[in-house]
Motif scaffolding. Structure first.
Motif, PDB file in Angstrom:
ATOM      1  N   TYR A   1      -2.766  -1.159   8.121  1.00  0.00           N
ATOM      2  CA  TYR A   1      -1.616  -0.739   7.325  1.00  0.00           C
ATOM      3  C   TYR A   1      -1.916   0.554   6.570  1.00  0.00           C
ATOM      4  O   TYR A   1      -1.080   1.455   6.510  1.00  0.00           O
ATOM      5  CB  TYR A   1      -1.237  -1.860   6.355  1.00  0.00           C
ATOM      6  N   ALA A   2      -3.129   0.654   6.011  1.00  0.00           N
ATOM      7  CA  ALA A   2      -3.501   1.848   5.260  1.00  0.00           C
ATOM      8  C   ALA A   2      -3.523   3.083   6.152  1.00  0.00           C
ATOM      9  O   ALA A   2      -3.208   4.193   5.700  1.00  0.00           O
ATOM     10  CB  ALA A   2      -4.859   1.644   4.603  1.00  0.00           C
ATOM     11  N   LYS A   3      -3.872   2.905   7.423  1.00  0.00           N
ATOM     12  CA  LYS A   3      -3.924   4.032   8.354  1.00  0.00           C
ATOM     13  C   LYS A   3      -2.564   4.713   8.476  1.00  0.00           C
ATOM     14  O   LYS A   3      -2.475   5.943   8.584  1.00  0.00           O
ATOM     15  CB  LYS A   3      -4.393   3.537   9.721  1.00  0.00           C
TER      16      LYS A   3
ATOM     17  N   LYS B   1       0.733   3.949  -3.066  1.00  0.00           N
ATOM     18  CA  LYS B   1       0.278   5.317  -2.846  1.00  0.00           C
ATOM     19  C   LYS B   1       1.335   6.312  -3.303  1.00  0.00           C
ATOM     20  O   LYS B   1       1.031   7.333  -3.920  1.00  0.00           O
ATOM     21  CB  LYS B   1      -0.071   5.559  -1.375  1.00  0.00           C
ATOM     22  N   ARG B   2       2.591   6.012  -3.018  1.00  0.00           N
ATOM     23  CA  ARG B   2       3.680   6.888  -3.444  1.00  0.00           C
ATOM     24  C   ARG B   2       3.737   6.980  -4.970  1.00  0.00           C
ATOM     25  O   ARG B   2       4.101   8.007  -5.541  1.00  0.00           O
ATOM     26  CB  ARG B   2       5.006   6.376  -2.898  1.00  0.00           C
ATOM     27  N   ALA B   3       3.338   5.904  -5.635  1.00  0.00           N
ATOM     28  CA  ALA B   3       3.353   5.880  -7.101  1.00  0.00           C
ATOM     29  C   ALA B   3       2.185   6.646  -7.705  1.00  0.00           C
ATOM     30  O   ALA B   3       2.156   6.896  -8.912  1.00  0.00           O
ATOM     31  CB  ALA B   3       3.326   4.442  -7.596  1.00  0.00           C
ATOM     32  N   GLY B   4       1.191   6.994  -6.877  1.00  0.00           N
ATOM     33  CA  GLY B   4       0.081   7.792  -7.373  1.00  0.00           C
ATOM     34  C   GLY B   4      -1.299   7.207  -7.155  1.00  0.00           C
ATOM     35  O   GLY B   4      -2.295   7.819  -7.555  1.00  0.00           O
TER      36      GLY B   4
ATOM     37  N   ILE C   1       0.817  -1.210   0.000  1.00  0.00           N
ATOM     38  CA  ILE C   1       0.000   0.000   0.000  1.00  0.00           C
ATOM     39  C   ILE C   1       0.855   1.265   0.000  1.00  0.00           C
ATOM     40  O   ILE C   1       0.568   2.224  -0.728  1.00  0.00           O
ATOM     41  CB  ILE C   1      -0.974  -0.023   1.195  1.00  0.00           C
ATOM     42  N   GLY C   2       1.900   1.291   0.791  1.00  0.00           N
ATOM     43  CA  GLY C   2       2.760   2.473   0.865  1.00  0.00           C
ATOM     44  C   GLY C   2       3.397   2.804  -0.473  1.00  0.00           C
ATOM     45  O   GLY C   2       3.390   3.956  -0.917  1.00  0.00           O
TER      46      GLY C   2
END
Length: 453
Positions: A188-190, A162-165, A158-159
């Motif tokens: 984990y998303a939190k 998210k960093r990829a967009g 997830i990290g």
């Protein structure tokens, strides 16, 4: 005729371009509650000024667009769009979906990870972004898969995604049955303040179901799925949100019981939101009576009482957003017996005019209705669109609320034509769509058949 502009929305307007002013408009801004006659000035892709003082007076040197009293409001943000790219481009591409979106007044679409391959890796998020930049005429964002292959077993990175967009995380059209996996995803998303959007439907209770469980299903001889299949998952997820503190969005609820669970969770201060598809606001299980597979969607069309509950949820704010749940399917999987046909309905181009049925019927006021399709999804996804204010990006649409027309599925821009609103009589049409001040769609009085490649 209709005019499309192929300029990618990510490209900034040239600074030397003359400002544009929209005069004689009914300005509607869901953020401030503004609903008044006035005008709007756009410069360098941004809203430079707006208000009653611009109703008839254009600044020197500005290009003038006379809105003739029609509604000028933010472009729609559609937070749930399924396409076939990559892997099933015969159903829909980012190019054809963006053209359908522009014609429907949708200036931002969020595509789901249900592709082949599934969007569960950084390289695939990047692929969608590059393809959208080169081919789409509206803004395109990606929700990445929260489990690998959408199988509900192994959590994705997830990290990194998210960093990829990736703008959020979902399991697409499938629910995560494993409670431990769902808890881990929320936990984990939190840590990354990432949005978890879940399709709430117990896979065991809904297996092989064709429509809503009840009298109509019995009369038609079709297998049904009860509303409890949805509510059980919503209840479970809300309990997990309470334990983990994650950001949670129930993607498309369809029944009164689920809405009550969401309202109770909000009352307890939980970070919970929900959406509803336009199909569940304007159609019910009786529409399935003719075995027309274009009415086979997920979740299934519910009882009329549930439809009314969804409309009330929009009116009182219990439901946060309206989505098209655009899910194009080709003829091979739709022209089958109802029980065997694929779920899904095309909806980008008809989202706004069908939603306007609620306004014309007096069920929902116009500002509240538009808020659920503009400001609310923009805020949910962390976007700066969905509002008319100084400095905001000029994603705007001009809408004639009253023009009558009949939906001709063969003229829809989507590559697949599986709309449940074929031959429907609607009131309200998008006249012009602008993305970062560039006109990407303009209606000029009649609709010729258009190529969708």
């Amino acid at each position: 005729m209709s005019v499309f502009v192929s300029k990618p929305p990510g490209e900034k307007p040239k600074p030397a371009r003359a400002p544009q002013v929209f005069l004689n408009a009914r300005l509607i801004d869901p953020e401030s509650g503004r609903d008044e006659l006035g005008g709007l000035l756009v410069q360098d892709g941004l809203i430079a000024d707006l208000g009653p003082h611009l109703r008839r007076n254009a600044p020197d040197g500005a290009a003038v667009i006379d809105c003739q009293g029609h509604v000028l409001c933010p472009g729609l943000v559609d937070a749930q769009v399924f396409t076939g790219e990559p892997g099933q481009e015969h159903r829909e591409t980012l190019k054809t979906a963006s053209r359908a979106a522009a014609a429907g007044g949708v200036t931002t679409v969020v595509v789901m990870p249900d592709t082949d391959p599934v969007i569960d890796q950084v390289a695939l998020v990047d692929f969608i972004q590059r393809r959208a930049r080169d081919n789409a005429i509206v803004h395109v964002h990606t929700m990445a898969a929260m489990t690998r292959g959408l199988e509900g077993a192994e959590m994705t990175e997830i990290g990194l995604l998210k960093r990829a967009g990736a703008i959020g995380f979902t399991n697409g059209k499938s629910s995560i049955a494993n409670t431990r996996v769902m808890r881990n995803v929320l936990n984990y998303a939190k840590d990354f303040d990432a949005l978890v959007a879940h399709h709430c439907e117990d896979p065991y209770l809904s297996s092989k179901a064709a429509m809503n469980s009840g009298e109509v299903a019995t009369r038609l001889g079709l297998s049904g799925v009860p509303t409890v299949a949805e509510t059980i998952v919503v209840e479970r997820d809300v309990r997990l949100v309470e334990k983990t503190g994650g950001r949670y969005h129930a993607m498309t609820i369809s029944c009164a019981e689920s809405l009550e669970v969401i309202k109770a969770a909000k009352a307890r201060g939980l970070n919970v939101t929900c959406g509803v598809s336009i199909n569940h606001l304007t159609l019910n299980e009786n529409d399935v009576t003719g075995y027309r597979t274009f009415f086979k969607v997920r979740p299934p069309l519910r009882h009329e009482d549930d439809r009314k509950a969804m409309v009330s949820g929009i009116a009182d704010g219990g439901i946060d957003i309206i989505v098209s749940s655009h899910d194009p399917q080709d003829a091979d999987v739709k022209r089958r017996p109802f029980q065997e046909a694929a779920d899904g309905a095309a909806g980008l181009e008809t989202l706004l005019p069908t939603a306007l049925r609620l306004y014309h019927n007096g069920d929902v006021d116009l500002v509240t209705l538009l808020k659920a399709m503009t400001l609310n999804p923009a805020n949910l996804l962390g976007l700066h669109s969905g509002r008319l204010s100084k400095g905001a990006i000029a994603d705007i649409i001009l809408v004639d609320l009253n023009e009558p027309w009949v939906v001709n599925k063969d003229m829809l821009r989507s590559r697949s034509k599986n709309t449940p609103f074929a031959e429907a009589r609607l009131h309200g049409r998008v006249l012009r769509t602008l993305v970062a001040v560039e006109t990407v769609y303009q209606y000029a009085g009649h609709e010729p058949a258009l190529a969708t490649d």
